[in-house]
Design a protein around this motif. Structure first.
Motif, short mmCIF file in Angstrom:
data_model
loop_
_atom_site.label_atom_id
_atom_site.label_comp_id
_atom_site.label_asym_id
_atom_site.label_seq_id
_atom_site.Cartn_x
_atom_site.Cartn_y
_atom_site.Cartn_z
N ALA A 165 0.84 -1.20 0.00
CA ALA A 165 0.00 0.00 0.00
C ALA A 165 0.87 1.24 0.00
CB ALA A 165 -0.92 -0.01 1.22
N ARG A 166 1.96 1.22 0.77
CA ARG A 166 2.88 2.36 0.78
C ARG A 166 3.57 2.53 -0.56
NH1 ARG A 166 3.63 0.34 6.10
NH2 ARG A 166 5.37 -0.97 5.44
N LEU A 167 3.86 1.41 -1.23
CA LEU A 167 4.45 1.47 -2.57
C LEU A 167 3.50 2.14 -3.55
CD1 LEU A 167 6.76 0.54 -4.53
CD2 LEU A 167 5.39 -1.52 -4.91
N ASN A 224 2.59 18.88 -13.65
CA ASN A 224 3.73 19.54 -14.30
C ASN A 224 3.59 19.39 -15.80
OD1 ASN A 224 6.24 20.44 -15.20
ND2 ASN A 224 7.34 19.54 -13.47
N SER A 225 3.18 20.43 -16.46
CA SER A 225 2.93 20.39 -17.92
C SER A 225 4.22 20.43 -18.73
CB SER A 225 2.04 21.56 -18.33
OG SER A 225 2.65 22.80 -17.98
N VAL A 226 5.33 20.70 -18.06
CA VAL A 226 6.61 20.80 -18.77
C VAL A 226 7.17 19.41 -19.10
CG1 VAL A 226 8.99 21.65 -18.65
CG2 VAL A 226 7.12 23.00 -17.67
N LEU A 227 6.90 18.46 -18.24
CA LEU A 227 7.44 17.13 -18.43
C LEU A 227 6.80 16.43 -19.62
CD1 LEU A 227 7.57 15.82 -14.74
CD2 LEU A 227 9.49 16.58 -16.14
N ARG A 228 7.64 15.75 -20.40
CA ARG A 228 7.14 14.96 -21.51
C ARG A 228 6.71 13.58 -21.02
NH1 ARG A 228 12.31 15.85 -25.31
NH2 ARG A 228 13.23 15.51 -23.25
N ARG A 229 6.07 12.82 -21.89
CA ARG A 229 5.52 11.52 -21.50
C ARG A 229 6.58 10.58 -20.92
NH1 ARG A 229 1.14 8.15 -22.86
NH2 ARG A 229 1.66 5.94 -22.80
N ASN A 230 7.71 10.44 -21.62
CA ASN A 230 8.75 9.53 -21.15
C ASN A 230 9.37 10.02 -19.85
OD1 ASN A 230 9.97 11.71 -22.57
ND2 ASN A 230 11.87 10.54 -22.75
N GLU A 231 9.42 11.34 -19.66
CA GLU A 231 9.96 11.90 -18.42
C GLU A 231 9.01 11.63 -17.25
OE1 GLU A 231 12.52 15.70 -20.15
OE2 GLU A 231 10.39 15.94 -19.67
N ARG A 232 7.70 11.70 -17.52
CA ARG A 232 6.73 11.38 -16.47
C ARG A 232 6.85 9.92 -16.05
NH1 ARG A 232 1.22 14.40 -18.74
NH2 ARG A 232 1.99 16.54 -18.51
N GLN A 233 7.02 9.05 -17.02
CA GLN A 233 7.18 7.63 -16.72
C GLN A 233 8.42 7.39 -15.86
OE1 GLN A 233 7.28 5.95 -20.66
NE2 GLN A 233 5.06 5.75 -20.79
N GLU A 234 9.51 8.10 -16.19
CA GLU A 234 10.75 7.93 -15.44
C GLU A 234 10.60 8.42 -14.00
OE1 GLU A 234 13.63 6.49 -16.11
OE2 GLU A 234 12.81 5.78 -18.01
N VAL A 235 9.91 9.53 -13.82
CA VAL A 235 9.71 10.06 -12.47
C VAL A 235 8.89 9.10 -11.62
CG1 VAL A 235 8.59 11.90 -11.12
CG2 VAL A 235 9.95 12.48 -13.14
N ILE A 236 7.82 8.56 -12.19
CA ILE A 236 6.98 7.61 -11.46
C ILE A 236 7.74 6.33 -11.16
CG2 ILE A 236 4.90 6.19 -11.59
CD1 ILE A 236 3.64 8.41 -13.33
N LEU A 242 10.97 5.99 -10.85
CA LEU A 242 11.99 6.28 -9.83
C LEU A 242 11.36 6.33 -8.44
CD1 LEU A 242 14.86 7.06 -9.05
CD2 LEU A 242 14.27 9.46 -9.53
N SER A 243 10.19 6.91 -8.35
CA SER A 243 9.48 6.97 -7.07
C SER A 243 9.14 5.57 -6.56
CB SER A 243 8.22 7.81 -7.21
OG SER A 243 7.51 7.87 -5.99
N LEU A 244 8.68 4.70 -7.45
CA LEU A 244 8.36 3.33 -7.08
C LEU A 244 9.61 2.58 -6.62
CD1 LEU A 244 5.93 2.37 -10.00
CD2 LEU A 244 5.31 2.70 -7.60
N ARG A 245 10.71 2.80 -7.33
CA ARG A 245 11.96 2.12 -6.95
C ARG A 245 12.46 2.59 -5.59
NH1 ARG A 245 15.26 2.35 -12.73
NH2 ARG A 245 14.19 0.58 -13.72
N GLN A 246 12.37 3.89 -5.34
CA GLN A 246 12.83 4.43 -4.06
C GLN A 246 11.99 3.89 -2.90
OE1 GLN A 246 12.63 8.67 -4.85
NE2 GLN A 246 14.81 8.78 -5.33
N GLN A 247 10.68 3.83 -3.10
CA GLN A 247 9.81 3.32 -2.04
C GLN A 247 10.05 1.83 -1.83
OE1 GLN A 247 7.96 5.22 -0.08
NE2 GLN A 247 7.45 3.41 1.15
N ALA A 248 10.25 1.10 -2.93
CA ALA A 248 10.54 -0.33 -2.81
C ALA A 248 11.83 -0.56 -2.03
CB ALA A 248 10.65 -0.97 -4.19
N TYR A 249 12.82 0.28 -2.27
CA TYR A 249 14.08 0.19 -1.54
C TYR A 249 13.86 0.43 -0.05
CZ TYR A 249 18.64 1.56 0.28
OH TYR A 249 19.78 1.66 1.05
#
Length: 212
Positions: free
Chosen positions: A68-70, A84-96, A98-105
Motif C-alpha cells: 500500500a505504501r508502494l 507539471n505540464s513541462v514534463l514529456r511523456r517519457n519523463e513522467r514515466q521515469e519520475v513515477i 523512480l518513485s516506485l523504486r525508491q519506495q521499494a528500496y
C-alpha cells in the motif's frame, strides 16, 4: 595465571549475550513478518480486483502494508507529474518509476533490519567458542606444567569449561544461521511480490491514460 580463566569466562559471557541478541531478533522479526503477512494477504486479495488507477486510493487508505505504501508513493508521483505540464511523456514515466523504486528500496530496508546481525553472529560465534576452547586447553596445559600432574582432577575443570565454550558457540550459531536463511527466503518472496505490484501499477497507469 589467575587471569587466564577470566578469558574463558568472558568468552562464555559474550556468547551468552550474542545468544540473547539472536533470539531477540528472531522473535521481533518473526512478529514483524507475521503482521506483514496478514496485511499483505489482505491487500493482495483486494489488489487483484482493482481494474483502474482510480480505485487505488480507497484500497491504499485502509491498508498499512508495504504494498500500500508502494502504491501510495506511485500515486503521489503520478499526481506530481500530472500537475507539471513541462514534463514529456517519457519523463513522467521515469519520475513515477523512480518513485516506485525508491519506495521499494525503503520497504526492503525496513524488512532487512537485523538480518545482517544474524549472519554476522552465525558466522563468528563458532570461532568465538573455539577461541574459548583453545584458551581453556592452554590453561589446562599450564596447570599440568605447574603441578606436574596430569590427573583427571587437575585437567577436568579447565577442559570441561573449554568444551562448554565450543558447545555454546555452536548453539548460538545454529539458530542464527537457520533464522537468517528463513528470513532471506521471506525477503526474496517479498521482493518478487513488490516487483509484481509495481509492474501492475504501471500497467494500470498506462491503461487509465494517466501518463500521457
Amino acid at each position: 595465571m589467575d587471569s587466564v580463566p577470566d578469558i574463558v569466562d568472558f568468552v562464555l559471557y559474550l556468547l551468552g549475550v550474542l545468544s540473547v541478541v539472536v533470539w531477540a531478533i528472531i522473535i521481533m522479526k518473526s512478529w514483524a513478518w507475521y503482521k506483514s503477512r496478514n496485511e499483505t494477504n489482505h491487500f493482495l486479495s483486494e489488489w487483484q480486483q482493482v481494474r483502474t488507477i482510480y480505485e487505488l486510493p480507497k484500497l491504499i487508505a485502509k491498508s498499512n502494508s508495504s504494498f500500500a505504501r508502494l502504491c501510495n508513493a506511485g500515486m503521489d508521483a503520478m499526481n506530481a507529474v500530472m500537475a507539471n505540464s513541462v514534463l514529456r511523456r517519457n519523463e513522467r514515466q521515469e519520475v513515477i518509476l523512480l518513485s516506485l523504486r525508491q519506495q521499494a528500496y525503503e520497504e526492503h530496508k525496513r524488512m532487512d533490519g537485523g538480518v545482517a546481525v544474524l549472519a554476522s553472529i552465525g558466522s563468528t560465534a563458532p570461532f568465538i567458542g573455539l577461541f574459548g576452547t583453545v584458551w581453556g586447553i592452554m590453561n589446562a596445559l599450564k596447570t599440568i606444567t605447574a603441578t606436574g600432574s596430569a590427573g583427571l582432577d587437575v585437567v577436568a575443570g579447565p577442559i570441561g569449561e573449554a568444551l562448554i565454550a565450543t558447545a555454546i558457540g555452536i548453539a548460538t550459531a545454529v539458530p542464527a544461521v537457520l533464522a537468517y536463511n528463513y528470513f532471506m527466503r521471506r525477503q526474496k518472496v517479498h521482493r518478487a511480490d513488490m516487483e509484481q505490484v509495481a509492474s501492475r501499477f504501471q500497467s494500470l497507469l498506462t491503461q487509465s491514460g494517466m501518463e500521457g
